[in-house]
Design an enzyme around this catalytic site. Structure first.
Site, PDB file in Angstrom:
ATOM      1  N   ASP A  37      14.831  10.110 -34.345  1.00 37.65           N
ATOM      2  CA  ASP A  37      14.921   8.655 -34.418  1.00 37.65           C
ATOM      3  C   ASP A  37      16.327   8.279 -33.981  1.00 37.65           C
ATOM      4  O   ASP A  37      17.305   8.597 -34.666  1.00 37.65           O
ATOM      5  CB  ASP A  37      14.647   8.188 -35.850  1.00 37.65           C
ATOM      6  CG  ASP A  37      14.626   6.668 -35.993  1.00 37.65           C
ATOM      7  OD1 ASP A  37      15.139   5.980 -35.088  1.00 37.65           O
ATOM      8  OD2 ASP A  37      14.106   6.186 -37.012  1.00 37.65           O
ATOM      9  N   LEU A  38      16.437   7.641 -32.812  1.00 39.70           N
ATOM     10  CA  LEU A  38      17.752   7.309 -32.282  1.00 39.70           C
ATOM     11  C   LEU A  38      18.545   6.388 -33.196  1.00 39.70           C
ATOM     12  O   LEU A  38      19.777   6.359 -33.133  1.00 39.70           O
ATOM     13  CB  LEU A  38      17.616   6.665 -30.891  1.00 39.70           C
ATOM     14  CG  LEU A  38      17.253   7.606 -29.753  1.00 39.70           C
ATOM     15  CD1 LEU A  38      16.959   6.813 -28.483  1.00 39.70           C
ATOM     16  CD2 LEU A  38      18.367   8.610 -29.486  1.00 39.70           C
ATOM     17  N   THR A  63      14.560  -1.780 -25.743  1.00 41.03           N
ATOM     18  CA  THR A  63      14.495  -2.587 -24.520  1.00 41.03           C
ATOM     19  C   THR A  63      13.899  -3.971 -24.729  1.00 41.03           C
ATOM     20  O   THR A  63      13.659  -4.680 -23.756  1.00 41.03           O
ATOM     21  CB  THR A  63      13.675  -1.849 -23.445  1.00 41.03           C
ATOM     22  OG1 THR A  63      12.365  -1.574 -23.953  1.00 41.03           O
ATOM     23  CG2 THR A  63      14.350  -0.541 -23.046  1.00 41.03           C
ATOM     24  N   THR A 102      21.814   0.066 -17.628  1.00 41.53           N
ATOM     25  CA  THR A 102      21.128  -1.127 -17.134  1.00 41.53           C
ATOM     26  C   THR A 102      22.036  -2.083 -16.378  1.00 41.53           C
ATOM     27  O   THR A 102      23.259  -2.090 -16.571  1.00 41.53           O
ATOM     28  CB  THR A 102      20.502  -1.886 -18.328  1.00 41.53           C
ATOM     29  OG1 THR A 102      19.931  -3.118 -17.895  1.00 41.53           O
ATOM     30  CG2 THR A 102      21.563  -2.213 -19.376  1.00 41.53           C
ATOM     31  N   TYR A 126      21.474  -7.150 -25.902  1.00 46.72           N
ATOM     32  CA  TYR A 126      20.976  -5.933 -25.254  1.00 46.72           C
ATOM     33  C   TYR A 126      22.029  -5.358 -24.321  1.00 46.72           C
ATOM     34  O   TYR A 126      22.332  -4.155 -24.372  1.00 46.72           O
ATOM     35  CB  TYR A 126      19.696  -6.250 -24.488  1.00 46.72           C
ATOM     36  CG  TYR A 126      19.222  -5.138 -23.587  1.00 46.72           C
ATOM     37  CD1 TYR A 126      18.717  -3.953 -24.113  1.00 46.72           C
ATOM     38  CD2 TYR A 126      19.272  -5.274 -22.198  1.00 46.72           C
ATOM     39  CE1 TYR A 126      18.286  -2.930 -23.285  1.00 46.72           C
ATOM     40  CE2 TYR A 126      18.838  -4.254 -21.370  1.00 46.72           C
ATOM     41  CZ  TYR A 126      18.340  -3.086 -21.913  1.00 46.72           C
ATOM     42  OH  TYR A 126      17.919  -2.075 -21.096  1.00 46.72           O
TER      43      TYR A 126
END
Length: 300
Positions: A37-38, A63, A102, A126
């Site tokens: 689990d990050l 995301t 990203t 984000y």
């Protein structure tokens, strides 16, 4: 046989890496919930070290761009603290880490394409968390490659192409934003790049191969232009014709601000790795063929 650990079990990129990697004779080990689990970095070391990887590919991420505005702590944990811990594990194992970042690390207000040397300036939670992930990785190990990509789509998972096709089944026309520009990027092409880079990094300590690179499909368009191309390709395969109405960003408000300019230059990647992704229209054609099971007719 090279053994590669990839974070994620249901994402577009990890699915693409597994499909391509196995066809190339590589051992791809995808790790994700529930074993890791990050958002809980303490869960990462055991399963990853047990896999005895030659390379780690960090592709899993938070995301949900709009939801991140109200879940900043969770997004930070998954997009920054987790990758930072992966980098520490890679350093302990003395192996490379490849990490996907990203276009959202940039403000999107530049006139031209963004290069790796341009200063970041994220305008969303984000984007802030993804930039934090880049920083934590760089602090933990020099043996890393960070690949910033954009507008990812594929036959897998949830993405813009599949959303357009789904909406088009019940609507004759759609309003799509036309003042945001970017480079649509095909997840199977990302997978191809990741595996080529991974194989190059193993056994080659050249510092020039490490660092930040931009990785997107060739060419650019707007979301409206992308949608038009999707429906044109679908119609060639017998799908429904759907009219796309271009609209400004202001007509489609969202909780998170999007970069107006998401165009990323791939020149550094081409120079260092001799690697370019296919033009986005070529990749879109392949995606539509996979999704529909029908190849576009050959033009006379």
């Amino acid at each position: 046989m090279m053994r590669i650990v990839v974070t994620g079990k249901e994402g577009q990129v990890d699915t693409s890496v597994q499909a391509l990697g196995e066809s190339l004779g590589l051992e791809i080990i995808r790790v994700g919930l529930p074993e890791i689990d990050l958002s809980k970095p303490e869960t990462l070391s055991g399963p990853i070290k047990a896999a005895r990887p030659d390379v780690i590919i960090s592709s899993a991420a938070y995301t949900a761009v709009d939801k991140a505005e109200s879940e900043a702590a969770l997004a930070q944990a998954i997009n920054a603290e987790g990758p930072g811990e992966l980098a520490k594990i890679a350093a302990e194992l003395n192996i490379p880490l490849l990490h996907l970042s990203t276009d959202y690390v940039f403000a999107g207000d530049k006139d031209g394409v963004y290069s790796e040397g341009d200063a970041p300036g994220p305008v969303s939670v984000y984007g802030v968390t993804k930039l934090s992930g880049e920083t934590q990785i760089a602090a933990a190990t020099p043996n890393h490659v960070i690949l910033r990509t954009a507008w990812v789509y594929s036959p897998y998972g949830n993405n813009f192409v599949k959303t357009m096709l789904r909406l088009g089944e019940t609507r004759d026309e759609l309003n799509v934003v036309a003042d945001q520009r970017g480079c649509p990027t095909y997840a199977p092409e990302i997978a191809r790049a990741l595996l080529l880079i991974a194989q190059k990094l193993v056994g080659d300590p050249d510092p020039a191969l490490r660092g930040i690179f931009h990785l997107t499909g060739q060419g650019e368009t707007t979301w409206a232009g992308f949608a038009e191309a999707i429906f044109e390709g679908s119609a060639l395969r017998g799908g429904k014709a759907v009219k796309v109405n271009p609209i400004p960003t202001e007509a489609y408000p969202t909780p998170a601000k999007r970069p107006a300019n998401s165009r990323l230059s791939g020149e550094k990647l081409a120079e260092v790795y001799n690697l370019r992704l296919d033009p986005w229209r070529v990749s879109l054609d392949d995606c539509l063929t996979r999704l529909t099971g029908v190849a576009a007719p050959v033009k006379e």
